[in-house]
Design a protein around this motif. Structure first.
Motif, mmCIF file in Angstrom:
data_model
loop_
_atom_site.group_PDB
_atom_site.id
_atom_site.type_symbol
_atom_site.label_atom_id
_atom_site.label_comp_id
_atom_site.label_asym_id
_atom_site.label_seq_id
_atom_site.Cartn_x
_atom_site.Cartn_y
_atom_site.Cartn_z
ATOM 1 N N UNK A 1 54.171 29.344 56.349
ATOM 2 C CA UNK A 1 55.370 28.895 55.644
ATOM 3 C C UNK A 1 55.032 28.313 54.274
ATOM 4 N N UNK A 2 53.848 27.703 54.134
ATOM 5 C CA UNK A 2 53.432 27.205 52.827
ATOM 6 C C UNK A 2 53.213 28.362 51.855
ATOM 7 N N UNK A 3 52.559 29.420 52.318
ATOM 8 C CA UNK A 3 52.368 30.596 51.467
ATOM 9 C C UNK A 3 53.720 31.206 51.104
ATOM 10 N N UNK A 4 54.579 31.371 52.111
ATOM 11 C CA UNK A 4 55.879 31.984 51.867
ATOM 12 C C UNK A 4 56.714 31.145 50.907
ATOM 13 N N UNK B 1 58.318 32.678 47.551
ATOM 14 C CA UNK B 1 59.766 32.684 47.321
ATOM 15 C C UNK B 1 60.145 31.901 46.071
ATOM 16 N N UNK B 2 59.379 30.862 45.737
ATOM 17 C CA UNK B 2 59.608 30.190 44.461
ATOM 18 C C UNK B 2 59.400 31.162 43.301
ATOM 19 N N UNK B 3 58.324 31.957 43.383
ATOM 20 C CA UNK B 3 58.045 32.931 42.333
ATOM 21 C C UNK B 3 59.129 34.001 42.271
ATOM 22 N N UNK C 1 67.950 31.748 48.386
ATOM 23 C CA UNK C 1 68.677 31.524 49.641
ATOM 24 C C UNK C 1 67.725 31.577 50.833
ATOM 25 N N UNK C 2 66.798 32.517 50.808
ATOM 26 C CA UNK C 2 65.823 32.602 51.898
ATOM 27 C C UNK C 2 64.934 31.358 51.908
ATOM 28 N N UNK C 3 64.547 30.883 50.730
ATOM 29 C CA UNK C 3 63.707 29.694 50.647
ATOM 30 C C UNK C 3 64.414 28.479 51.251
ATOM 31 N N UNK C 4 65.713 28.347 51.011
ATOM 32 C CA UNK C 4 66.457 27.239 51.595
ATOM 33 C C UNK C 4 66.404 27.305 53.125
#
Length: 335
Positions: A119-122, A126-128, A270-273
């Motif tokens: 989840x940290x990698x993802x 997702x920020x990028x 939205x996915x990051x949230x």
């Protein structure tokens, strides 16, 4: 270079500026070198198109499109593009040099990651992608090879060679250039439909599946077989391979990798949230549990088939634990 291979460029100075030191990676379309920018005295990754493609207008256009797309983006989790040009019949692109490992190398070495690590990698990816989506850019080739983990743990997304503005024609066709990588290509890309931010979300969902299980969601012995699975098979829940995973992690993967784009999060933000919401509700035990039941990344196994927040994220730099060993790398030899 064309006569004896990519190593022939080592020791040369490209464009009167970039002294080529070593070959980092090579693929069917380009080779990537570590070079020194002699004007600014810094290492760069120099991507050089293969000589036989220099006269192919579509590939040259794609190379230049990558430079333009990446140059529009400035974010701590996106590999920076510095320069682009042509010299002595070579088409090249100068980028930020990232010493470390690709996510592909990490998964191959470690197998399934803990949910916390995955989840940290993802989150960083997702920020990028969220930065790109906010700028109207779809990456279109999200995959572990394009996720770089620097020696100090910072995650970078590379290779916008397939990126296009969402306002342009983003449909694909069977006769056009191959868009995306087979294991992560969305159903709509396979079927020549419109490629949107939801297509990047699909690929990110498949990357999360792979990080949690150590296996690709879709793999096969032929291109048609893999493409058929994307279109006709639902992505399996990660817990079919790693039973101890929390149900909410299954939900994250299945939502992002839904076959119908309308059933996915709208974009990376939205996915990051959703990712952060799920992570916040997992216990330390659920986050840090070692997935001992996951198959070895080198093992041959059949993956079971399953039946068919809008908050903006801050652009903070995510730093991961540094791997014990790391090789120098650079983005996107196979552009």
């Amino acid at each position: 270079m064309s006569a004896v291979g990519p190593d022939a460029l080592i020791g040369e100075v490209v464009d009167g500026r970039y002294l080529v030191l070593e070959l980092i990676a090579t693929g069917g379309m380009a080779s990537v070198y570590r070079a020194v920018d002699t004007r600014l005295d810094r290492d760069v990754a120099l991507k050089v198109m293969k000589p036989h493609l220099v006269h192919d207008e579509s590939f040259v256009t794609r190379f230049k499109r990558e430079a333009r797309a990446a140059a529009r983006l400035s974010h701590p989790h996106i590999v920076s593009t510095f320069d682009q040009g042509e010299d002595a019949g070579r088409v090249w692109l100068a980028m930020e040099y990232v010493p470390g490992q690709t996510l592909r190398e990490v998964v191959q070495e470690q197998g399934a990651l803990s949910p916390r690590h995955a989840l940290e990698v993802l989150d960083a990816v997702l920020l990028a992608l969220g930065e790109a989506h906010a700028a109207g850019i779809v990456h279109r080739d999200v995959k572990p090879e394009n996720v770089l983990i620097r020696d100090d743990g910072v995650v970078k997304v590379a290779d916008f060679g397939l990126a296009r503005a969402v306002t342009t024609d983003t449909a694909t066709s069977a006769t056009s250039e191959v868009l995306g990588t087979l294991s992560y290509i969305s159903p709509e890309q396979v079927e020549a439909g419109p490629v949107t931010t939801r297509s990047d979300v699909y690929a990110a969902g498949l990357m999360l599946f792979e990080m949690l299980t150590g296996r690709k969601a879709f793999a096969g012995d032929s291109i048609p077989n893999v493409l058929f699975q994307h279109v006709h098979h639902g992505v399996p829940a990660p817990s079919t391979l790693v039973p101890e995973l929390a149900p909410s992690l299954d939900s994250l993967v299945l939502h992002a990798a839904a076959k119908d784009p309308a059933d996915r999060p709208e974009d990376a933000a939205e996915f990051l949230a959703e990712v952060r919401h799920v992570r916040g509700r997992l216990s330390p035990r659920e986050l840090d549990r070692t997935p001992d039941s996951a198959p070895s990344p080198s093992a041959e196994a059949t993956v079971p088939r399953a039946a068919d927040s809008s908050d903006s994220a801050p652009a903070a730099t995510t730093v991961l634990p540094v791997a014990a060993t790391a090789s120098s790398l650079a983005p996107g030899a196979d552009t």
